[in-house]
Scaffold this motif. Structure first.
Motif, mmCIF file in Angstrom:
data_model
loop_
_atom_site.group_PDB
_atom_site.id
_atom_site.type_symbol
_atom_site.label_atom_id
_atom_site.label_comp_id
_atom_site.label_asym_id
_atom_site.label_seq_id
_atom_site.Cartn_x
_atom_site.Cartn_y
_atom_site.Cartn_z
ATOM 1 N N UNK A 1 0.762 -1.238 0.000
ATOM 2 C CA UNK A 1 0.000 0.000 0.000
ATOM 3 C C UNK A 1 0.791 1.284 0.000
ATOM 4 N N UNK A 2 2.103 1.231 -0.256
ATOM 5 C CA UNK A 2 2.879 2.471 -0.302
ATOM 6 C C UNK A 2 2.309 3.425 -1.347
ATOM 7 N N UNK A 3 2.380 4.714 -1.033
ATOM 8 C CA UNK A 3 1.868 5.747 -1.927
ATOM 9 C C UNK A 3 3.042 6.473 -2.587
ATOM 10 N N UNK A 4 3.180 6.319 -3.896
ATOM 11 C CA UNK A 4 4.254 6.956 -4.650
ATOM 12 C C UNK A 4 3.758 8.266 -5.253
ATOM 13 N N UNK A 5 4.670 9.218 -5.417
ATOM 14 C CA UNK A 5 4.334 10.485 -6.055
ATOM 15 C C UNK A 5 4.203 10.293 -7.559
ATOM 16 N N UNK A 6 3.651 11.300 -8.221
ATOM 17 C CA UNK A 6 3.413 11.206 -9.659
ATOM 18 C C UNK A 6 4.698 11.003 -10.453
ATOM 19 N N UNK A 7 5.802 11.527 -9.936
ATOM 20 C CA UNK A 7 7.085 11.379 -10.639
ATOM 21 C C UNK A 7 7.788 10.067 -10.318
ATOM 22 N N UNK A 8 7.130 9.199 -9.560
ATOM 23 C CA UNK A 8 7.710 7.915 -9.204
ATOM 24 C C UNK A 8 8.517 7.917 -7.927
ATOM 25 N N UNK A 9 8.696 9.080 -7.305
ATOM 26 C CA UNK A 9 9.455 9.158 -6.065
ATOM 27 C C UNK A 9 8.608 8.653 -4.898
ATOM 28 N N UNK A 10 9.284 8.362 -3.789
ATOM 29 C CA UNK A 10 8.626 7.829 -2.589
ATOM 30 C C UNK A 10 9.036 8.684 -1.403
ATOM 31 N N UNK A 11 8.050 9.283 -0.722
ATOM 32 C CA UNK A 11 8.322 10.104 0.451
ATOM 33 C C UNK A 11 7.806 9.401 1.692
ATOM 34 N N UNK A 12 8.712 9.043 2.585
ATOM 35 C CA UNK A 12 8.353 8.397 3.842
ATOM 36 C C UNK A 12 8.199 9.447 4.931
ATOM 37 N N UNK A 13 7.310 9.175 5.876
ATOM 38 C CA UNK A 13 7.113 10.065 7.029
ATOM 39 C C UNK A 13 7.580 9.352 8.295
ATOM 40 N N UNK A 14 8.504 9.975 9.005
ATOM 41 C CA UNK A 14 9.042 9.453 10.258
ATOM 42 C C UNK A 14 8.586 10.387 11.364
ATOM 43 N N UNK A 15 7.659 9.941 12.203
ATOM 44 C CA UNK A 15 7.110 10.778 13.259
ATOM 45 C C UNK A 15 6.334 9.908 14.241
ATOM 46 N N UNK A 16 6.044 10.433 15.462
ATOM 47 C CA UNK A 16 5.368 9.598 16.465
ATOM 48 C C UNK A 16 3.879 9.416 16.211
ATOM 49 N N UNK A 17 3.190 10.454 15.704
ATOM 50 C CA UNK A 17 1.755 10.354 15.508
ATOM 51 C C UNK A 17 1.430 9.936 14.073
ATOM 52 N N UNK A 18 0.301 9.273 13.927
ATOM 53 C CA UNK A 18 -0.177 8.896 12.604
ATOM 54 C C UNK A 18 -0.514 10.143 11.806
ATOM 55 N N UNK A 19 -0.023 10.271 10.565
ATOM 56 C CA UNK A 19 -0.406 11.404 9.723
ATOM 57 C C UNK A 19 -1.919 11.438 9.519
ATOM 58 N N UNK A 20 -2.440 12.657 9.308
ATOM 59 C CA UNK A 20 -3.888 12.837 9.266
ATOM 60 C C UNK A 20 -4.537 12.181 8.060
ATOM 61 N N UNK A 21 -3.895 12.273 6.898
ATOM 62 C CA UNK A 21 -4.526 11.716 5.704
ATOM 63 C C UNK A 21 -4.013 10.311 5.424
ATOM 64 N N UNK A 22 -4.881 9.493 4.850
ATOM 65 C CA UNK A 22 -4.565 8.091 4.625
ATOM 66 C C UNK A 22 -3.410 7.902 3.658
ATOM 67 N N UNK A 23 -3.291 8.759 2.653
ATOM 68 C CA UNK A 23 -2.225 8.616 1.670
ATOM 69 C C UNK A 23 -0.859 8.770 2.328
ATOM 70 N N UNK A 24 -0.728 9.764 3.177
ATOM 71 C CA UNK A 24 0.538 9.968 3.881
ATOM 72 C C UNK A 24 0.758 8.879 4.926
ATOM 73 N N UNK A 25 -0.328 8.450 5.586
ATOM 74 C CA UNK A 25 -0.203 7.423 6.623
ATOM 75 C C UNK A 25 0.299 6.111 6.055
ATOM 76 N N UNK A 26 0.036 5.854 4.771
ATOM 77 C CA UNK A 26 0.518 4.617 4.153
ATOM 78 C C UNK A 26 2.041 4.560 4.143
#
Length: 451
Positions: free
Chosen positions: A387-412
């Motif tokens: 379920x990883x969410x890739x950007x339109x250019x094919x890049x992958x941005x990971x989020x490293x943080x204690x709380x779950x991101x608000x939107x599902x796309x980022x939370x993936x």
């Protein structure tokens, strides 16, 4: 303090750096064989313990990975050779890594090293000179006690049954000439409670005698005679005051040097990451199946190699050579600031790490380098994460943080961080040459501004 005591203290610090990897390693050998570790049940020497799931926070082992299902066997070849058989994995990635008492990686069996077909290997002790059975490949084990660290690629819970079937077909059995009478780990003199420093040197003394290193290191050990490390009987139960004080101070000084070198040492850096691709190249003497003997994979400077061996044991005990799995570790973000659990970070891969197998980022706490419990039980993230969410250019941005991101796309793309300071590891399994020649760069971890 006399000059003689000062000299003993410096020698004791040097002995700590030299002996710490073996003492730690064999303590872990003893611990996991007697009590197990998380999902790894205790198992006697010369029997595999097979994990039934991926590692989690209850697997309290330094920098344990969350990518593969472990199989672990502690070898004791003092009673004779052992025959290892491995099944056909039908292309699945796996590796059996062989580690001697001094933490040297001296052999590999698995997809990169020997392929994925069924095979057998005769594991022989030092001084063994018999015939190898037809169809088997000999692996000469440098020390009578050693470890096999098995890692099986597993894509998730639905894949566990297939992994467990392969584990059950991975077997150790005594070679027919083995006596079966094994020594195990050497006993050591009792040291009164509250004296961990003296107990360390006593363990080192007993284990140095039981597991001789390569000739070059055997000669080096002679310098530690004034500390009593070459004595046939322990001098540490009731040591002379000057010696005891020197050992205590040398222990503290050596430990501080290892801790400092682990985080601030002369390790190549790239965008805030410590590139520990050569952290296990200190083995300069024993090269069996699956190892590389090229000069780029060997520290010829033995003094440097001893410090590298100590820091590698401290931060990633039982880690692989870079050509099997390359590791990059980060204590700081791309701007040089410590990674803090209360902050939010991004890690953007414009291109994925170039590997033949797979890659991942795994999160660890400080100072123990253990996995940390979190509400979603996610301890690593990588190219196999569903379920990883890739950007339109094919890049992958990971989020490293204690709380779950608000939107599902980022939370993936979320990898939870612990509350305090932390250290992630990037693992690249069977990496391409671009990882080592600098063609590929690991991207920086960036702190996000408060929203």
């Amino acid at each position: 303090m006399t000059d003689g005591t000062t000299d003993l203290q410096a020698l004791a610090a040097e002995a700590y750096i030299y002996g710490y990897p073996m003492v730690l390693n064999l303590d872990e050998v003893d611990r996991v064989s007697r009590t197990g570790m998380g999902t790894l049940s205790p198992a006697p020497f010369n029997e595999f313990s097979h994990a039934s799931r991926l590692a989690g926070p209850d697997d309290t082992f330094v920098s344990v990975n969350n990518d593969t299902v472990y199989s672990l066997a502690q070898l004791d070849l003092s009673g004779g050779a052992q025959l290892l058989t491995v099944p056909d994995t039908d292309g699945r990635y796996y590796v059996l890594q062989f580690v001697d008492a001094w933490t040297n990686n001296f052999a590999y069996v698995g997809r990169r090293a020997t392929g994925t077909g069924a095979a057998s290997f005769l594991l022989t002790p030092p001084g063994w000179d018999e015939e190898v059975p037809l169809g088997a490949t000999r692996i000469a084990v440098p020390t009578e006690v050693a470890t096999i660290v098995g890692r099986w690629a597993c894509s998730g819970p639905d894949d566990l049954a297939a992994v467990q079937a392969l584990q059950e077909d991975t077997l150790l059995e005594p070679y027919w000439t083995a006596s079966g009478e094994s020594h195990g780990l050497p006993t050591h003199t009792y040291i009164p409670d509250g004296e961990p420093e003296l107990l360390f040197y006593e363990k080192l003394r007993a284990r140095m005698a039981a597991f001789p290193p390569a000739p070059a290191d055997l000669a080096y050990q002679q310098r530690f005679a004034p500390l009593g490390l070459l004595d046939a009987q322990s001098p540490y139960a009731s040591p002379e005051p000057d010696l005891a004080n020197a050992l205590r101070a040398g222990f503290a000084a050596g430990k501080e040097k290892v801790e400092s070198a682990s985080t601030q040492g002369d390790i190549p850096e790239q965008n805030g990451w410590k590139l520990t691709y050569h952290a296990f190249d200190y083995n300069a003497d024993h090269f069996e199946v699956g190892t590389h003997k090229g000069p780029q994979w060997i520290y010829t400077d033995r003094e440097l190699g001893r410090m590298v061996r100590a820091t590698s044991a401290r931060t990633a005990l039982w880690g692989n050579h870079g050509y099997e799995a390359a590791y990059a570790m980060a204590w700081n973000d791309g701007d040089g600031q410590p990674l803090e659990g209360g902050q939010s970070y991004t890690l953007r891969f414009e291109k994925p790490p170039p590997v033949d197998a797979f890659w991942s980022i795994t999160m660890y706490d400080l100072p123990d380098y253990y996995l940390v419990d979190n509400p979603v039980a996610r301890y690593s993230i990588g190219d196999r994460t569903p379920g990883l969410s890739y950007d339109d250019d094919g890049s992958l941005t990971l989020r490293l943080q204690p709380q779950r991101p608000a939107d599902d796309k980022t939370a993936a793309n979320w990898l939870p961080t612990p509350s305090g300071n932390f250290r992630p590891i990037l693992r690249m399994y069977t990496p391409h040459a671009a990882v080592f020649d600098g063609t590929y760069e690991v991207p920086p971890i960036r702190r996000r501004q408060a929203e």
